[in-house]
Design a protein around this motif. Structure first.
Motif, short mmCIF file in Angstrom:
data_model
loop_
_atom_site.label_atom_id
_atom_site.label_comp_id
_atom_site.label_asym_id
_atom_site.label_seq_id
_atom_site.Cartn_x
_atom_site.Cartn_y
_atom_site.Cartn_z
N GLN A 127 -12.56 30.43 -15.63
CA GLN A 127 -13.32 30.91 -14.47
C GLN A 127 -13.52 32.42 -14.49
N LEU A 140 -15.30 28.42 -11.00
CA LEU A 140 -14.78 27.06 -10.81
C LEU A 140 -15.67 26.32 -9.82
N ILE A 152 -16.87 22.02 -12.51
CA ILE A 152 -16.23 20.75 -12.16
C ILE A 152 -16.91 19.60 -12.91
N GLY A 158 -4.34 29.06 -12.01
CA GLY A 158 -5.29 28.44 -11.10
C GLY A 158 -6.14 27.39 -11.79
N LEU A 159 -6.54 27.68 -13.03
CA LEU A 159 -7.36 26.75 -13.80
C LEU A 159 -6.58 25.47 -14.09
N GLU A 180 -4.24 24.17 -12.38
CA GLU A 180 -4.14 23.40 -11.14
C GLU A 180 -5.41 22.58 -10.91
N THR A 181 -6.58 23.22 -11.15
CA THR A 181 -7.85 22.52 -11.01
C THR A 181 -7.97 21.38 -12.02
N GLN A 185 -6.03 18.45 -10.83
CA GLN A 185 -6.71 17.76 -9.73
C GLN A 185 -7.84 16.88 -10.25
N VAL A 186 -8.62 17.41 -11.21
CA VAL A 186 -9.72 16.64 -11.78
C VAL A 186 -9.19 15.44 -12.56
#
Length: 252
Positions: free
Chosen positions: A12, A126, A131, A156-157, A159-160, A163-164
């Motif tokens: 990001q 992001l 996504i 942070g990436l 974590e994303t 989630q995905v």
């Protein structure tokens, strides 16, 4: 090749060598005998111009919006290497893609049987386009600059990505973190590399990409580094990275 076919090149943060990596990795994978599709998903169109092509009537934006067949947007760049060009209009796709996180995966499906590997160059954010990249990809390469704040953005990436993987794409996995803009003469670069490897271990590629003026110059000539300066340190690094990526893909 292994099960990983679609590879997202994602971070990001801008200025970390993401598009440089996507373009030059694609070139060396093609030179290694792979049939490769490079997909430019950044409205800045840098990967498209970096291989000497311009956006035309059909591109990834028209394909995502359903106003053109994705097959009509593909252009050949070199033996074994095709491009799905971007367009500045892609900025306007964010709102629609927000509601359609799997749209990119759907668009790419008709092309999959034609390629060994599909590289997705994500924009430096992001947002909805990234996504979509995370939802379409099976493997991820995360370039990080050899600087003190490198690890902060990765947290942070990651974590994303988790989630995905949980909600949209259980096949998603990290192929590797790539250290870029590395200067072996400086203590800073050495300390950052040591810190990243200590924290992420085998997730980090052994290949590091040096800070190299030839890598910075090549896009202005519309060439990848294998064309522009094939004997440069940057060229040698991306050739090694292609070999390492192919090994990881086969082992995934």
């Amino acid at each position: 090749m292994g099960k990983v076919k679609r590879i997202g090149v994602v971070n990001q943060k801008g200025g970390v060598g993401k598009t440089t990596t996507a373009v030059n990795l694609a070139a060396y994978l093609a030179k290694a005998g792979q049939k490769v599709l490079l997909v430019d998903l950044d409205p800045q169109v840098n990967a498209t111009s970096g291989v000497g092509r311009a956006a035309h009537q059909h591109n990834i934006y028209t394909a995502l919006m359903g106003s053109g067949r994705v097959q009509d947007a593909v252009v050949n760049v070199a033996d074994g290497l095709d491009l799905l060009p971007s367009s500045p209009d892609l900025v306007g796709a964010s709102a629609e893609l927000l509601q359609k996180p799997t749209r990119l995966a759907e668009v790419l499906r008709p092309l999959e049987t034609h390629y060994d590997l599909i590289l997705l160059d994500a924009p430096p954010s992001l947002g909805p386009i990234t996504i979509n990249v995370l939802t379409a990809a099976e493997g991820l390469i995360v370039p990080v600059q050899a600087e003190y704040y490198a690890l902060e953005g990765i947290a942070g990436l990651m974590e994303t990505i988790d989630q995905v993987r949980t909600s949209l794409n259980p096949a998603l996995r990290l192929l590797g973190v790539l250290i870029t803009m590395y200067d072996p003469r400086t203590l800073l670069s050495q300390q950052v590399e040591s810190n990243i490897r200590a924290n992420l271990g085998e997730k980090v590629f052994w290949t590091v990409i040096p800070r190299n003026v030839r890598l910075a110059e090549a896009p202005s000539y519309g060439q990848d580094i294998s064309q522009y300066a094939p004997t440069s340190s940057g060229a040698h690094a991306y050739r090694r990275l292609a070999e390492e990526v192919m090994r990881r893909v086969q082992e995934a």
